[in-house]
Design a protein around this motif. Sequence first.
Motif, PDB file in Angstrom:
ATOM      1  N   SER A 196      74.080   5.865   1.832  1.00 45.24           N
ATOM      2  CA  SER A 196      73.279   4.169   2.514  1.00 45.24           C
ATOM      3  C   SER A 196      74.557   3.364   2.689  1.00 45.24           C
ATOM      4  CB  SER A 196      72.339   3.203   2.515  1.00 45.24           C
ATOM      5  OG  SER A 196      72.296   3.010   1.328  1.00 45.24           O
ATOM      6  N   LYS A 197      75.595   2.911   1.477  1.00 47.66           N
ATOM      7  CA  LYS A 197      76.351   1.998   1.482  1.00 47.66           C
ATOM      8  C   LYS A 197      77.611   2.834   2.528  1.00 47.66           C
ATOM      9  CE  LYS A 197      77.275   0.336  -2.215  1.00 47.66           C
ATOM     10  NZ  LYS A 197      77.614   0.125  -3.746  1.00 47.66           N
ATOM     11  N   ASN A 198      77.985   3.883   1.944  1.00 49.76           N
ATOM     12  CA  ASN A 198      79.112   4.704   2.468  1.00 49.76           C
ATOM     13  C   ASN A 198      79.283   4.930   3.940  1.00 49.76           C
ATOM     14  OD1 ASN A 198      80.365   3.580   0.721  1.00 49.76           O
ATOM     15  ND2 ASN A 198      79.765   4.982  -0.431  1.00 49.76           N
ATOM     16  N   ARG A 199      77.880   5.535   4.681  1.00 55.10           N
ATOM     17  CA  ARG A 199      77.699   6.266   6.408  1.00 55.10           C
ATOM     18  C   ARG A 199      78.432   4.421   7.069  1.00 55.10           C
ATOM     19  NH1 ARG A 199      73.901  10.012   7.077  1.00 55.10           N
ATOM     20  NH2 ARG A 199      72.993  10.344   5.682  1.00 55.10           N
ATOM     21  N   LYS A 200      78.877   5.584   8.133  1.00 51.91           N
ATOM     22  CA  LYS A 200      79.626   4.362   8.948  1.00 51.91           C
ATOM     23  C   LYS A 200      78.007   4.402   9.927  1.00 51.91           C
ATOM     24  CE  LYS A 200      83.090   4.213  12.249  1.00 51.91           C
ATOM     25  NZ  LYS A 200      83.333   3.185  11.554  1.00 51.91           N
ATOM     26  N   VAL A 201      78.468   2.900   9.856  1.00 56.97           N
ATOM     27  CA  VAL A 201      77.379   2.402  11.185  1.00 56.97           C
ATOM     28  C   VAL A 201      77.911   1.715  11.897  1.00 56.97           C
ATOM     29  CG1 VAL A 201      75.673   1.515   9.364  1.00 56.97           C
ATOM     30  CG2 VAL A 201      77.144  -0.588   9.602  1.00 56.97           C
ATOM     31  N   PHE A 243      72.918  -1.214   1.395  1.00 59.31           N
ATOM     32  CA  PHE A 243      73.060  -1.227   3.016  1.00 59.31           C
ATOM     33  C   PHE A 243      74.075  -2.068   3.744  1.00 59.31           C
ATOM     34  CE2 PHE A 243      72.442  -1.957   7.749  1.00 59.31           C
ATOM     35  CZ  PHE A 243      72.812  -1.066   8.288  1.00 59.31           C
ATOM     36  N   GLU A 244      74.164  -3.085   3.288  1.00 63.73           N
ATOM     37  CA  GLU A 244      74.570  -4.514   3.634  1.00 63.73           C
ATOM     38  C   GLU A 244      76.573  -4.804   3.044  1.00 63.73           C
ATOM     39  OE1 GLU A 244      71.506  -4.460   2.921  1.00 63.73           O
ATOM     40  OE2 GLU A 244      70.273  -5.042   3.888  1.00 63.73           O
ATOM     41  N   VAL A 245      75.923  -3.625   1.477  1.00 63.01           N
ATOM     42  CA  VAL A 245      77.000  -4.429   1.281  1.00 63.01           C
ATOM     43  C   VAL A 245      77.871  -3.659   1.884  1.00 63.01           C
ATOM     44  CG1 VAL A 245      78.641  -3.018  -0.956  1.00 63.01           C
ATOM     45  CG2 VAL A 245      76.934  -4.732  -1.289  1.00 63.01           C
ATOM     46  N   GLY A 246      77.955  -2.124   2.050  1.00 58.34           N
ATOM     47  CA  GLY A 246      78.970  -1.424   2.565  1.00 58.34           C
ATOM     48  C   GLY A 246      78.978  -2.335   4.906  1.00 58.34           C
ATOM     49  N   ALA A 305      82.561  -4.143   8.092  1.00 60.11           N
ATOM     50  CA  ALA A 305      83.323  -5.277   8.852  1.00 60.11           C
ATOM     51  C   ALA A 305      84.767  -6.827   8.281  1.00 60.11           C
ATOM     52  CB  ALA A 305      81.955  -6.521   8.912  1.00 60.11           C
ATOM     53  N   ALA A 306      84.443  -6.286   7.138  1.00 56.85           N
ATOM     54  CA  ALA A 306      86.360  -6.911   6.600  1.00 56.85           C
ATOM     55  C   ALA A 306      86.751  -6.576   7.088  1.00 56.85           C
ATOM     56  CB  ALA A 306      86.339  -6.736   5.133  1.00 56.85           C
ATOM     57  N   SER A 307      88.420  -7.800   7.449  1.00 52.53           N
ATOM     58  CA  SER A 307      89.325  -7.818   8.016  1.00 52.53           C
ATOM     59  C   SER A 307      90.763  -6.696   6.756  1.00 52.53           C
ATOM     60  CB  SER A 307      90.441  -8.183   8.513  1.00 52.53           C
ATOM     61  OG  SER A 307      89.329  -9.815   9.138  1.00 52.53           O
ATOM     62  N   GLU A 341      85.792   2.637  -1.502  1.00 49.78           N
ATOM     63  CA  GLU A 341      84.231   2.287  -0.589  1.00 49.78           C
ATOM     64  C   GLU A 341      84.721   1.874   0.960  1.00 49.78           C
ATOM     65  OE1 GLU A 341      80.659   1.886  -4.071  1.00 49.78           O
ATOM     66  OE2 GLU A 341      81.487   0.107  -3.207  1.00 49.78           O
ATOM     67  N   ALA A 342      85.453   1.122   0.548  1.00 51.00           N
ATOM     68  CA  ALA A 342      86.504   0.199   1.664  1.00 51.00           C
ATOM     69  C   ALA A 342      87.593   1.234   2.177  1.00 51.00           C
ATOM     70  CB  ALA A 342      87.327  -0.701   1.247  1.00 51.00           C
ATOM     71  N   MET A 343      88.345   1.895   0.892  1.00 52.04           N
ATOM     72  CA  MET A 343      89.210   2.757   1.845  1.00 52.04           C
ATOM     73  C   MET A 343      88.577   3.440   2.716  1.00 52.04           C
ATOM     74  SD  MET A 343      91.796   3.000  -1.190  1.00 52.04           S
ATOM     75  CE  MET A 343      93.056   4.430  -0.862  1.00 52.04           C
ATOM     76  N   TRP A 344      87.049   3.983   2.583  1.00 53.38           N
ATOM     77  CA  TRP A 344      86.604   5.664   3.242  1.00 53.38           C
ATOM     78  C   TRP A 344      86.191   4.432   4.242  1.00 53.38           C
ATOM     79  CZ3 TRP A 344      86.257  10.078   3.615  1.00 53.38           C
ATOM     80  CH2 TRP A 344      85.489  10.343   5.199  1.00 53.38           C
ATOM     81  N   LYS A 345      85.883   3.706   4.464  1.00 55.14           N
ATOM     82  CA  LYS A 345      85.277   2.829   5.875  1.00 55.14           C
ATOM     83  C   LYS A 345      86.750   2.575   6.844  1.00 55.14           C
ATOM     84  CE  LYS A 345      81.951   1.511   3.305  1.00 55.14           C
ATOM     85  NZ  LYS A 345      81.543   1.405   2.305  1.00 55.14           N
TER      86      LYS A 345
END
Length: 441
Positions: free
Chosen positions: A209-214, A310-313, A318-320, A337-341
């Motif tokens: 749930s953290k790493n799925r795109k929302v 979920f919120e962490v993801g 959202a982060a720039s 995790e961030a790179m994956w997003k």
Amino acid sequence: MLEPVVTVAKALEDYRPIVGDEPIQELRALAEPLRGARVLNINATPFGGGVAEMLSALVPLMNDVGLAAEWRVITGSVEFFSVTKAMHNSLQGMAIDWTADMERTWLIYNDINAELFAESYDFVIVHDPQPAGLLEGVLRRNGHRPAGTWLWRCHLDTSNARPEVWDFILPFVRLYQGAIFTRKEYVNGDLSGGPPVFTILPAIDPLSSKNRKVSPDIVKGVLLQCGIDPTRPIVCQVSRFDPWKDPLGVIDVYREVKEEVPELQLVIAGVMANDDPEGWEYCQRTLHYAGEDEDIHVLSNLSEIAVGAFEVGALQQAASVVIQKSIREGFGLTVAEAMWKGTPVVGGNCGGIRLQIRDGDTGFLVSSPEDCAARIITLLQNPDLAKRMGRAGRESVRRKFLIPRLLRDHLSLYASLVAEKADFGASVPAHDKERLTLAIS
Ligand code: UDP
């Protein structure tokens, strides 16, 4: 019995669209001869930190490919976990006051947990220093080596470990039939006379749930709920409240960037793991250091607005820019995790982060707060570069740092150990026997 951790079922097939056919076929073939193998993972906490994160995906996937995998956690008092956090710090190179009382506390709880160890397994993987004494305890209780192959999985970079703690746990570690480190370079010395060293790089679960795109709407909802303005730039660091993650340094960097980019907001999200009593104190220090600045958001799973996986993801998405300003880091799951997003990452030029980021291509590596601030400003002022880096980062994670690759590395290792019928740790070197007797008596 050691406390079991219940995991949510996962299916390897679901990863095929992400990693392609070949890795999935390879995995199925690797798993076939290991069908039915009983595998137990033991660590200190069911949530908080990278180990728990990986086990919650690795264990169900092992079951999906036919192994009988379990995950159990040790029990411990606040005192025990304060001792193990001190061990953790010392093994990463921090000077601490290591006392005979601390050794005793660690031994008592490892003994209690050894008593709770039941059943027999083909493979037992003991994670990190907290439960490292378990095998010795079981061995002493049984009067003989327990069934199966016991492996010690060390997620820390012990290359600068202080001798007082390293020398203390070494005899316990030498009893294992193998030691797994993230990199060979993380081993302090050569474990001479001890088990062979294997290396496995960590990985993230793209379907958690953290790493799925929302969707952007949901991300916006999370930001608003956390009191963050979705229309202004955000830099974010996600990590435990721990001196090695340098949350105070992150605030310094933010202050420097804010002079150039006044609309900037900072989010520090840090989970409180139950094996990390030091986290409470460090969270307070971070809050104090942030002061009255309303653009600094210090969030945790225990804050008024609790941030869970979920919120962490959503925050990473959202982060720039995501920062991981670690001073020492075996491997930063948060970086992957961030790179994956597709979010560009500025990471401390240390340990595993160096393997994760190709400087200037899949992110930036930095060695000073000034350098960190400068790279963040560059990314905030060059959206095209940020996008390009984000895309390159995501692709490199897809190729190297997703959970099917971690599963493959584990299965390959087990298969090779079965093939060798290895009995590496069967005899205990005489000097270790002496040290163990001294430690335990
Ligand atoms: N994490 C989280 N919430 C937080 C802080 C951390 O879910 O508030 C997760 C983070 O997303 C990552 C893990 O905890 O999956 C931390 O792993 P990492 O390897 O970065 O560091 P470790 O804590 O193991 O040193």
